[in-house]
Design a protein around this motif. Structure first.
Motif, mmCIF file in Angstrom:
data_model
loop_
_atom_site.group_PDB
_atom_site.id
_atom_site.type_symbol
_atom_site.label_atom_id
_atom_site.label_comp_id
_atom_site.label_asym_id
_atom_site.label_seq_id
_atom_site.Cartn_x
_atom_site.Cartn_y
_atom_site.Cartn_z
ATOM 1 N N ARG A 1 12.191 -24.950 -8.264
ATOM 2 C CA ARG A 1 11.082 -24.514 -7.370
ATOM 3 C C ARG A 1 11.793 -24.560 -5.834
ATOM 4 O O ARG A 1 12.389 -25.272 -5.608
ATOM 5 C CB ARG A 1 9.957 -25.448 -7.349
ATOM 6 N N LYS B 1 13.553 -26.194 1.576
ATOM 7 C CA LYS B 1 12.785 -27.243 0.795
ATOM 8 C C LYS B 1 12.807 -26.738 -0.810
ATOM 9 O O LYS B 1 12.451 -25.814 -0.992
ATOM 10 C CB LYS B 1 11.494 -27.269 1.200
ATOM 11 N N GLU C 1 11.865 -35.550 0.278
ATOM 12 C CA GLU C 1 10.687 -35.658 0.797
ATOM 13 C C GLU C 1 9.803 -36.407 0.134
ATOM 14 O O GLU C 1 8.912 -37.322 0.551
ATOM 15 C CB GLU C 1 10.163 -34.132 0.684
ATOM 16 N N SER D 1 6.212 -20.663 -0.072
ATOM 17 C CA SER D 1 6.610 -21.388 -1.491
ATOM 18 C C SER D 1 6.704 -20.090 -2.451
ATOM 19 O O SER D 1 5.692 -19.293 -2.739
ATOM 20 C CB SER D 1 5.424 -22.189 -1.958
ATOM 21 N N SER E 1 11.241 -33.744 -4.503
ATOM 22 C CA SER E 1 11.340 -32.571 -3.353
ATOM 23 C C SER E 1 12.637 -32.729 -2.381
ATOM 24 O O SER E 1 12.499 -34.046 -1.960
ATOM 25 C CB SER E 1 10.206 -32.425 -2.759
ATOM 26 N N ASP F 1 10.118 -24.322 -2.449
ATOM 27 C CA ASP F 1 9.003 -24.370 -1.649
ATOM 28 C C ASP F 1 8.961 -23.866 -0.201
ATOM 29 O O ASP F 1 7.885 -23.709 0.456
ATOM 30 C CB ASP F 1 8.516 -25.935 -1.397
ATOM 31 N N ARG G 1 12.564 -28.032 -5.058
ATOM 32 C CA ARG G 1 11.831 -29.234 -6.007
ATOM 33 C C ARG G 1 12.263 -28.985 -7.368
ATOM 34 O O ARG G 1 12.707 -27.976 -7.591
ATOM 35 C CB ARG G 1 10.478 -28.990 -6.156
ATOM 36 N N ASN H 1 8.429 -35.063 -10.323
ATOM 37 C CA ASN H 1 8.525 -33.995 -9.212
ATOM 38 C C ASN H 1 9.439 -34.823 -8.176
ATOM 39 O O ASN H 1 9.184 -35.955 -7.741
ATOM 40 C CB ASN H 1 7.298 -33.810 -8.671
ATOM 41 N N THR I 1 14.590 -31.626 1.164
ATOM 42 C CA THR I 1 14.983 -30.648 1.984
ATOM 43 C C THR I 1 16.468 -30.741 2.460
ATOM 44 O O THR I 1 16.986 -31.726 2.982
ATOM 45 C CB THR I 1 14.062 -31.079 3.424
ATOM 46 N N GLU J 1 10.945 -30.143 -11.056
ATOM 47 C CA GLU J 1 9.871 -30.575 -11.873
ATOM 48 C C GLU J 1 10.472 -30.779 -13.304
ATOM 49 O O GLU J 1 10.941 -29.855 -13.943
ATOM 50 C CB GLU J 1 8.766 -29.358 -11.752
#
Length: 214
Positions: free
Chosen positions: A120, A32, A73, A181, A95, A122, A34, A93, A97, A36
């Protein structure tokens, strides 16, 4: 799931629980991640974020990861006010998976994700492609465990058990080891070595059963 047979309310029964556990080495991993982005202009921030996500998806396709194994996500765009400077800023943001059905791809995919714009990670979750069949195996172990317990109790008081009159599944789970995370710098290996140890998954089924007591 439960199976129930009619029985007299005065018939003696022994009630037990049983547990079945099957262990397996994971052969898949879900990552998972991300992106940003932050800035003063909402449109620019969103465009920057979209560009990074597009680069990530393009990279995954180039590595043979199928589109159905990449899931969005959530997508967020938030407006924030800085009381010190009395100005607004925007944060976007997105996200994703990513399911890797070949766990040996992990190091290559993580490195490529970071280089293509991910900032990121997570979570990392290990899975097994055989989970469904192994859960069925765990169910069999659970009912046999329950029967053995019932026989032990009955033997201790000089009796025996008859047929099962009720079987119900209390729970069936696949506890999965996870990397929680973390900032991407903690997930990336500085020397190019291995960064995960998949270990084993335990597929656990618990059942409750009632047997006739003779």
């Amino acid at each position: 799931m439960s199976l129930t047979a009619q029985t007299s309310t005065t018939e003696p029964l022994v009630h037990v629980t049983g547990k079945g556990i099957v262990k397996v080495t994971p052969d898949q991993v879900a990552i998972k991640v991300r992106v940003e982005s932050e800035g003063k202009d909402a449109v620019a921030v969103k465009n920057e974020n979209d560009t990074s996500i597009n680069a990530v998806i393009k990279f995954l396709r180039s590595e043979g990861v199928k589109d159905e194994d990449v899931q969005t996500e959530y997508i967020n765009l938030n407006k924030n006010f800085d009381y010190n400077t009395k100005t607004y800023s925007y944060k976007a943001n997105q996200s994703l998976t990513v399911l890797l059905k070949d766990i040996t791809q992990y190091e290559t995919i993580i490195s490529g994700l970071l280089n293509s714009g991910i900032n990121r990670i997570d979570g990392v979750q290990f899975k097994s492609s055989k989970a469904t069949s192994l859960k069925a195996e765990a169910r069999v172990k659970a009912i046999l465990d329950a029967k053995q317990r019932a026989e032990t109790y009955a033997t201790a008081i000089g009796q025996s058990i008859g047929k099962a009159v009720q079987i119900s599944e209390a729970s069936a789970s696949v506890p999965r080891p996870q990397l929680r995370s973390a900032n991407f710098a903690m997930e990336a290996s500085s020397d190019g070595g291995e960064t995960i140890a998949p270990g084993e998954l335990s597929i656990i089924v618990s059942i409750s059963a009632s047997f006739e007591l003779k």
